[in-house]
Design a protein around this motif. Structure first.
Motif, mmCIF file in Angstrom:
data_model
loop_
_atom_site.group_PDB
_atom_site.id
_atom_site.type_symbol
_atom_site.label_atom_id
_atom_site.label_comp_id
_atom_site.label_asym_id
_atom_site.label_seq_id
_atom_site.Cartn_x
_atom_site.Cartn_y
_atom_site.Cartn_z
ATOM 1 N N LEU A 9 0.857 -1.182 0.000
ATOM 2 C CA LEU A 9 0.000 0.000 0.000
ATOM 3 C C LEU A 9 0.893 1.231 0.000
ATOM 4 N N THR A 10 0.599 2.179 -0.865
ATOM 5 C CA THR A 10 1.351 3.421 -0.920
ATOM 6 C C THR A 10 0.427 4.553 -0.505
ATOM 7 N N PHE A 11 0.936 5.382 0.405
ATOM 8 C CA PHE A 11 0.172 6.486 0.962
ATOM 9 C C PHE A 11 0.937 7.787 0.763
ATOM 10 N N LYS A 12 0.225 8.892 0.887
ATOM 11 C CA LYS A 12 0.859 10.197 1.001
ATOM 12 C C LYS A 12 0.966 10.478 2.496
ATOM 13 N N SER A 13 2.126 10.952 2.934
ATOM 14 C CA SER A 13 2.340 11.272 4.354
ATOM 15 C C SER A 13 1.898 12.707 4.632
ATOM 16 N N SER A 14 1.916 13.087 5.901
ATOM 17 C CA SER A 14 1.558 14.455 6.276
ATOM 18 C C SER A 14 2.545 15.475 5.719
ATOM 19 N N ALA A 15 3.736 15.008 5.333
ATOM 20 C CA ALA A 15 4.743 15.881 4.731
ATOM 21 C C ALA A 15 4.661 15.880 3.210
ATOM 22 N N GLY A 16 3.661 15.185 2.657
ATOM 23 C CA GLY A 16 3.490 15.143 1.210
ATOM 24 C C GLY A 16 4.374 14.133 0.501
ATOM 25 N N LYS A 17 5.057 13.272 1.256
ATOM 26 C CA LYS A 17 5.933 12.250 0.672
ATOM 27 C C LYS A 17 5.166 10.956 0.472
ATOM 28 N N LYS A 18 5.636 10.125 -0.472
ATOM 29 C CA LYS A 18 5.056 8.798 -0.665
ATOM 30 C C LYS A 18 5.709 7.819 0.302
ATOM 31 N N LYS A 19 4.871 7.058 1.006
ATOM 32 C CA LYS A 19 5.350 6.057 1.963
ATOM 33 C C LYS A 19 4.646 4.738 1.671
ATOM 34 N N LEU A 21 3.652 0.698 2.744
ATOM 35 C CA LEU A 21 3.413 -0.253 3.819
ATOM 36 C C LEU A 21 3.255 -1.616 3.158
ATOM 37 N N ASN A 22 4.179 -2.539 3.452
ATOM 38 C CA ASN A 22 4.140 -3.877 2.856
ATOM 39 C C ASN A 22 3.517 -4.862 3.828
ATOM 40 N N LEU A 23 2.552 -5.616 3.338
ATOM 41 C CA LEU A 23 1.822 -6.587 4.154
ATOM 42 C C LEU A 23 2.057 -7.985 3.579
ATOM 43 N N PRO A 24 3.068 -8.708 4.107
ATOM 44 C CA PRO A 24 3.435 -10.000 3.526
ATOM 45 C C PRO A 24 2.408 -11.113 3.761
ATOM 46 N N TYR A 25 1.513 -10.948 4.709
ATOM 47 C CA TYR A 25 0.559 -12.013 5.012
ATOM 48 C C TYR A 25 -0.866 -11.660 4.598
ATOM 49 N N ALA A 26 -1.024 -10.684 3.726
ATOM 50 C CA ALA A 26 -2.351 -10.288 3.261
ATOM 51 C C ALA A 26 -2.958 -11.399 2.408
ATOM 52 N N VAL A 27 -4.256 -11.488 2.457
ATOM 53 C CA VAL A 27 -4.982 -12.462 1.645
ATOM 54 C C VAL A 27 -4.825 -12.080 0.178
ATOM 55 N N LYS A 28 -4.555 -13.066 -0.665
ATOM 56 C CA LYS A 28 -4.415 -12.819 -2.096
ATOM 57 C C LYS A 28 -5.792 -12.639 -2.729
ATOM 58 N N ARG A 36 -9.164 -0.785 -0.629
ATOM 59 C CA ARG A 36 -9.340 0.663 -0.464
ATOM 60 C C ARG A 36 -9.909 0.979 0.926
ATOM 61 N N GLU A 37 -10.892 0.196 1.344
ATOM 62 C CA GLU A 37 -11.493 0.395 2.668
ATOM 63 C C GLU A 37 -10.474 0.170 3.786
ATOM 64 N N ALA A 38 -9.672 -0.889 3.648
ATOM 65 C CA ALA A 38 -8.648 -1.182 4.658
ATOM 66 C C ALA A 38 -7.591 -0.079 4.698
ATOM 67 N N ALA A 39 -7.164 0.394 3.522
ATOM 68 C CA ALA A 39 -6.164 1.463 3.466
ATOM 69 C C ALA A 39 -6.723 2.746 4.091
ATOM 70 N N ALA A 40 -7.984 3.032 3.837
ATOM 71 C CA ALA A 40 -8.609 4.219 4.426
ATOM 72 C C ALA A 40 -8.687 4.097 5.946
ATOM 73 N N VAL A 61 -2.091 4.075 -3.789
ATOM 74 C CA VAL A 61 -1.931 2.929 -4.690
ATOM 75 C C VAL A 61 -1.897 1.651 -3.867
ATOM 76 N N ALA A 62 -2.430 0.580 -4.448
ATOM 77 C CA ALA A 62 -2.290 -0.753 -3.849
ATOM 78 C C ALA A 62 -1.883 -1.730 -4.943
ATOM 79 N N ASN A 63 -0.864 -2.524 -4.656
ATOM 80 C CA ASN A 63 -0.368 -3.520 -5.613
ATOM 81 C C ASN A 63 -0.019 -4.808 -4.889
ATOM 82 N N TYR A 64 -0.278 -5.920 -5.559
ATOM 83 C CA TYR A 64 0.290 -7.180 -5.111
ATOM 84 C C TYR A 64 1.672 -7.285 -5.740
#
Length: 78
Positions: A9-19, A21-28, A36-40, A61-64
């Protein structure tokens, strides 16, 4: 050969940077709506803070991501 899949999952931070979050055990195979709901929800909590910067404010953005490791040799058990 070993293949692993993680949800990135890619987010915008409070400083406007892209950050990311990798989730290795997420359901495929999760739907865009579910991810989108989980990221929100993650962004809405605002609990990931580093040096005053909230890391995950706005989902972008979200990518597998699939990684395949093919061994050539392994002498680690000697």
């Amino acid at each position: 050969m070993t293949t692993t899949t993680e949800l990135q999952l890619t987010f915008k931070s409070s400083a406007g940077k892209k950050k990311s979050l990798n989730l290795p055990y997420a359901v495929k195979g999760l739907s865009a709506d579910v991810v989108r709901e989980a990221a929100a929800a993650i962004a809405g909590e605002g609990v990931f803070v580093k040096e005053g910067e909230v890391l995950y404010v706005e989902p972008l953005v979200a990518n597998y991501i699939e990684r395949t490791v093919t061994g050539v040799f392994d002498d680690s058990n000697h």
